[in-house]
Design a protein around this motif. Structure first.
Motif, PDB file in Angstrom:
ATOM      1  N   SER A  39      26.749  37.923  36.328  1.00 49.09           N
ATOM      2  CA  SER A  39      27.867  38.845  36.513  1.00 49.09           C
ATOM      3  C   SER A  39      28.418  39.272  35.169  1.00 49.09           C
ATOM      4  CB  SER A  39      29.005  38.187  37.287  1.00 49.09           C
ATOM      5  OG  SER A  39      28.563  37.736  38.524  1.00 49.09           O
TER       6      SER A  39
ATOM      7  N   ALA B 172      34.837  39.867  38.160  1.00 44.24           N
ATOM      8  CA  ALA B 172      33.409  39.730  37.971  1.00 44.24           C
ATOM      9  C   ALA B 172      32.697  40.826  38.751  1.00 44.24           C
ATOM     10  CB  ALA B 172      32.963  38.358  38.453  1.00 44.24           C
ATOM     11  N   SER B 173      31.815  41.553  38.091  1.00 45.27           N
ATOM     12  CA  SER B 173      31.049  42.601  38.757  1.00 45.27           C
ATOM     13  C   SER B 173      29.564  42.351  38.567  1.00 45.27           C
ATOM     14  CB  SER B 173      31.380  43.964  38.150  1.00 45.27           C
ATOM     15  OG  SER B 173      32.766  44.198  38.213  1.00 45.27           O
ATOM     16  N   PRO B 174      28.759  42.913  39.452  1.00 51.54           N
ATOM     17  CA  PRO B 174      27.310  42.736  39.329  1.00 51.54           C
ATOM     18  C   PRO B 174      26.793  43.382  38.048  1.00 51.54           C
ATOM     19  CG  PRO B 174      27.908  43.864  41.390  1.00 51.54           C
ATOM     20  CD  PRO B 174      29.136  43.764  40.586  1.00 51.54           C
TER      21      PRO B 174
ATOM     22  N   ASP C 133      38.691  34.701  35.932  1.00 59.74           N
ATOM     23  CA  ASP C 133      38.241  35.120  37.243  1.00 59.74           C
ATOM     24  C   ASP C 133      39.185  34.592  38.312  1.00 59.74           C
ATOM     25  OD1 ASP C 133      36.469  36.226  39.123  1.00 59.74           O
ATOM     26  OD2 ASP C 133      35.561  34.260  39.418  1.00 59.74           O
TER      27      ASP C 133
END
Lengths: 280, 280
Positions: free
Chosen positions: A134, A156-158, B95
DNA sequence: AAATTGAGTTCTGAATAATGGAACTATCGG
DNA sequence: CCGATAGTTCCATTATTCAGAACTCAATTT
């Protein structure tokens, strides 16, 4: 499909004969803490506050055990019990995170360069770092509007559908790249979302040109141009990006900003060499 | 509930021996987690990354134990090991916090009212909540400038010298108020910083007028006007404030904004009754 | 009103994970 | 090469956590 914890089995270490080096593998050996963190994740990832029973049904712990664990988490301020008895993430997390953010050395080094890039382009600038598969956004500098802070930071992003993510991947050696690509499941967010194959070929382009683009691959109407930022030892692998609405970020505009973004990335990297390189 | 100690000491240990350790009621009944959280606090509160030995010297744990504990924290992403082996707070915290912040129901309810207040005054608006003897800022809305996010959010500040803190205190019943006042050590930040006595008399004023002020009591050149926000059952006790530089926030100006701030606080509270009141 | 269900809490011997001391390995400086 | 300083691993002992059941309390149902 929750990519939740993997395996927790490792009973009986019958260590008769000697040891193999535990090379890699992802065995969580964090004992008690690991179990508590799973709970914390469950609660923070939920759509809203959870009742005891809700947690019980997904946690896979006996009631008594779960009760004590939640009690500990609550007492430490990591969780909070609302008036109606439901559990929500606690404020202690904010305190810890704000400290961790404020002092993060990569962020501090990058900060002035991000500001400069924002001034130049007028669009939103991001600094992100690769963590596992991520991208976590470390900082974000916006233009005017009364801002929604935290809006992105910490999220969190791909990797495969964000400019920063692809930029970061391009900085990795092939073996690590492969490991990540094979570990990720590619969800299709828009028409343009990449597949493992197209991602690989894009990575090749990025390595050549020095720039990654996101052409509405994650969200329709949002484009971005990014460049990789990493430390020499790859202890930091991430990227900077300029992001904005497609009507302002035409394809020509993206090309126009490719160089400034690369420059900013380079400045940050040289800052890291100075700031982190020599002994301390 | 009961004694919710949990707060972490104030900043700046000025001279003042102040040998009294904070309430010896160190009845942390959180077992393993408690010990780990102490470590996490040590690292996040430090001025910068710490070496193993640095931590060892303040943690009061045997080397082997400490080594394993740090290992667990690191493996969970709560700490990070830098290239040179030093420990820094980990990204996992970001996060967790961003999720906890984004979904916080009090914040969500307050958000539109904070924005409105910012628009009206043009100054920075804060939402804070009382936690133990500190105020934690839950949200912050600024005017124009390319913002420093996280700048304040999540930060813990002393109750007795912030507008929000004093406003929050005024909402408490006397016994809880006394408990907090007696548990805090009053550091003198500026000429105007309050003492326990002046604080008490101010609280009386705030209860009468509905507004708390900070007239450069925490930082020279910074003033603010605040109003208490709390839920009926006191599960939320905090405040809203408008803060700005003394040259803009003249004393007359503070008075002028006292009412709008109170109004905003009332709107938030009525939002809470609707949003939180009925069963869910 | 009594009985039933659901939700949450407390208790206990048994099992597991944490402890702490010491021995071991690096790495550095002279 | 030696002696320090810094970090890591091992392992018997001990303290914590576990799991399950019993218990309380309130809301529903009969």
């Amino acid at each position: 499909m929750g990519a939740t914890d993997g395996d927790i089995m490792d009973k009986n270490a019958m260590d008769k004969d000697a040891a193999d080096k535990n090379a890699s593998a992802d065995k969580r050996e964090t004992g008690t803490l690991g179990k508590l963190m799973v709970l914390l994740d469950i609660v923070t990832h939920a759509d809203g506050p959870m009742r005891f029973t809700d947690i019980l049904s997904v946690a896979g712990q006996p009631r008594g055990t779960l009760h004590r664990q939640l009690g500990h988490l609550t007492e430490e301020g990591l969780l909070e019990v609302l008036a109606d008895g439901r559990y929500a993430p606690g404020l202690r997390l904010l305190d810890l995170a704000s400290r961790s953010w404020a002092r993060n050395e990569f962020r501090l080094i990058a900060e002035p360069h991000l500001n400069a890039l924002q001034q130049l382009t007028g669009e939103t600038v991001h600094l992100g770092v690769l963590r596992g598969a991520s991208v976590i956004y470390l900082d974000k500098v916006e233009g005017s509007q009364p801002v929604r802070m935290y809006s992105q930071i910490g999220n969190a992003s791909p990797v495969y559908c964000t400019g920063v993510g692809k930029a970061a991947l391009s900085a990795l050696p092939d073996d690590q790249l492969d490991a990540i690509i094979s570990s990720v499941s590619f969800l299709r967010f828009t028409e343009n979302t990449l597949t493992p194959e197209t991602l690989r070929s894009e990575i090749t382009d990025i390595r050549r040109s020095g720039n990654a683009f996101d052409r509405e691959e994650h969200e329709v109407g949002i484009r971005c141009v990014a460049a990789p930022v990493c430390s020499e030892d790859l202890s930091f692998v991430g990227g900077v990006s300029v992001t904005g609405p497609a009507y302002r970020l035409t394809l020509e505009r993206l090309e126009e900003w490719a160089l400034p973004v690369r420059r900013a990335a380079e400045s940050i990297m040289s800052g890291m060499r100075i700031g982190l390189g020599p002994r301390r």
